[in-house]
Design a protein around this motif. Structure first.
Motif, mmCIF file in Angstrom:
data_model
loop_
_atom_site.group_PDB
_atom_site.id
_atom_site.type_symbol
_atom_site.label_atom_id
_atom_site.label_comp_id
_atom_site.label_asym_id
_atom_site.label_seq_id
_atom_site.Cartn_x
_atom_site.Cartn_y
_atom_site.Cartn_z
ATOM 1 N N THR A 93 -2.824 3.241 -14.458
ATOM 2 C CA THR A 93 -3.210 1.955 -13.890
ATOM 3 C C THR A 93 -2.044 0.981 -14.062
ATOM 4 N N PRO A 94 -1.564 0.352 -12.975
ATOM 5 C CA PRO A 94 -0.449 -0.592 -13.110
ATOM 6 C C PRO A 94 -0.828 -1.762 -14.026
ATOM 7 N N MET A 95 0.082 -2.105 -14.960
ATOM 8 C CA MET A 95 -0.155 -3.241 -15.861
ATOM 9 C C MET A 95 0.632 -4.463 -15.408
ATOM 10 N N TYR A 96 1.959 -4.279 -15.193
ATOM 11 C CA TYR A 96 2.826 -5.372 -14.789
ATOM 12 C C TYR A 96 4.155 -4.807 -14.307
ATOM 13 N N VAL A 97 4.958 -5.676 -13.705
ATOM 14 C CA VAL A 97 6.289 -5.309 -13.232
ATOM 15 C C VAL A 97 7.292 -5.698 -14.315
ATOM 16 N N GLY A 100 13.624 -8.610 -14.468
ATOM 17 C CA GLY A 100 14.752 -9.027 -15.287
ATOM 18 C C GLY A 100 14.475 -10.294 -16.073
ATOM 19 N N PHE A 101 13.360 -10.943 -15.803
ATOM 20 C CA PHE A 101 13.013 -12.195 -16.472
ATOM 21 C C PHE A 101 11.725 -12.069 -17.254
ATOM 22 N N GLY A 102 11.375 -10.850 -17.614
ATOM 23 C CA GLY A 102 10.173 -10.602 -18.402
ATOM 24 C C GLY A 102 9.085 -9.971 -17.557
ATOM 25 N N PRO A 103 7.969 -9.600 -18.191
ATOM 26 C CA PRO A 103 6.860 -8.982 -17.452
ATOM 27 C C PRO A 103 6.305 -9.947 -16.413
ATOM 28 N N TYR A 104 5.989 -9.400 -15.249
ATOM 29 C CA TYR A 104 5.467 -10.197 -14.158
ATOM 30 C C TYR A 104 4.207 -9.536 -13.628
ATOM 31 N N LEU A 105 3.133 -10.292 -13.508
ATOM 32 C CA LEU A 105 1.879 -9.793 -12.963
ATOM 33 C C LEU A 105 1.747 -10.283 -11.531
ATOM 34 N N PRO A 106 1.902 -9.367 -10.554
ATOM 35 C CA PRO A 106 1.788 -9.789 -9.144
ATOM 36 C C PRO A 106 0.396 -10.356 -8.854
ATOM 37 N N PRO A 107 0.306 -11.358 -8.016
ATOM 38 C CA PRO A 107 -0.979 -11.992 -7.728
ATOM 39 C C PRO A 107 -1.981 -11.074 -7.031
ATOM 40 N N ASP A 108 -1.507 -10.026 -6.358
ATOM 41 C CA ASP A 108 -2.426 -9.141 -5.635
ATOM 42 C C ASP A 108 -2.976 -8.021 -6.523
#
Length: 109
Positions: A93-97, A100-108
């Motif tokens: 299950t995808p958690m986050y991306v 290069g600037f830290g973990p990113y949670l896409p809005p979708d």
């Protein structure tokens, strides 16, 4: 032993992604160019970290292992390391991306 080391190196190279020059901007079109990669526009692509569960049966009733990927940065590269889990039927299950600037949670998601 040499084949194992070569396999680890090749796996790391395939998972590594170059850092982009600018911060990810959510207003830019986001897309998946392939499994395990998330892009902001056409030139800023980063690996995806997953939460993983492994089951012993195809019905996914008997959990035998679980773990999460980690983001790792080395120089200008960002890649994902996966936990050692038993062999079985894996659900990722995808958690986050791992940007290069830290973990990113896409809005979708």
């Amino acid at each position: 032993m040499r084949n194992k080391v070569l396999g680890v190196v090749l796996a790391g190279l395939t998972m590594s992604v170059s850092l982009g020059a600018a911060a990810p901007v959510p207003a830019v079109q986001q897309y998946y160019p392939g499994p395990g990669v998330y892009c902001f526009g056409y030139d800023q692509c980063y690996p995806i970290a997953y939460s993983r569960q492994v089951f012993s049966d195809p019905e996914l009733t008997n959990l035998i292992g679980e773990g999460s990927d980690n983001c790792v940065g080395a120089g200008n590269q960002i890649y994902v390391t996966s936990p050692q889990l038993p062999t079985g039927f894996e659900v990722a299950t995808p958690m986050y991306v791992c940007s290069g600037f830290g973990p990113y949670l896409p809005p979708d998601w």
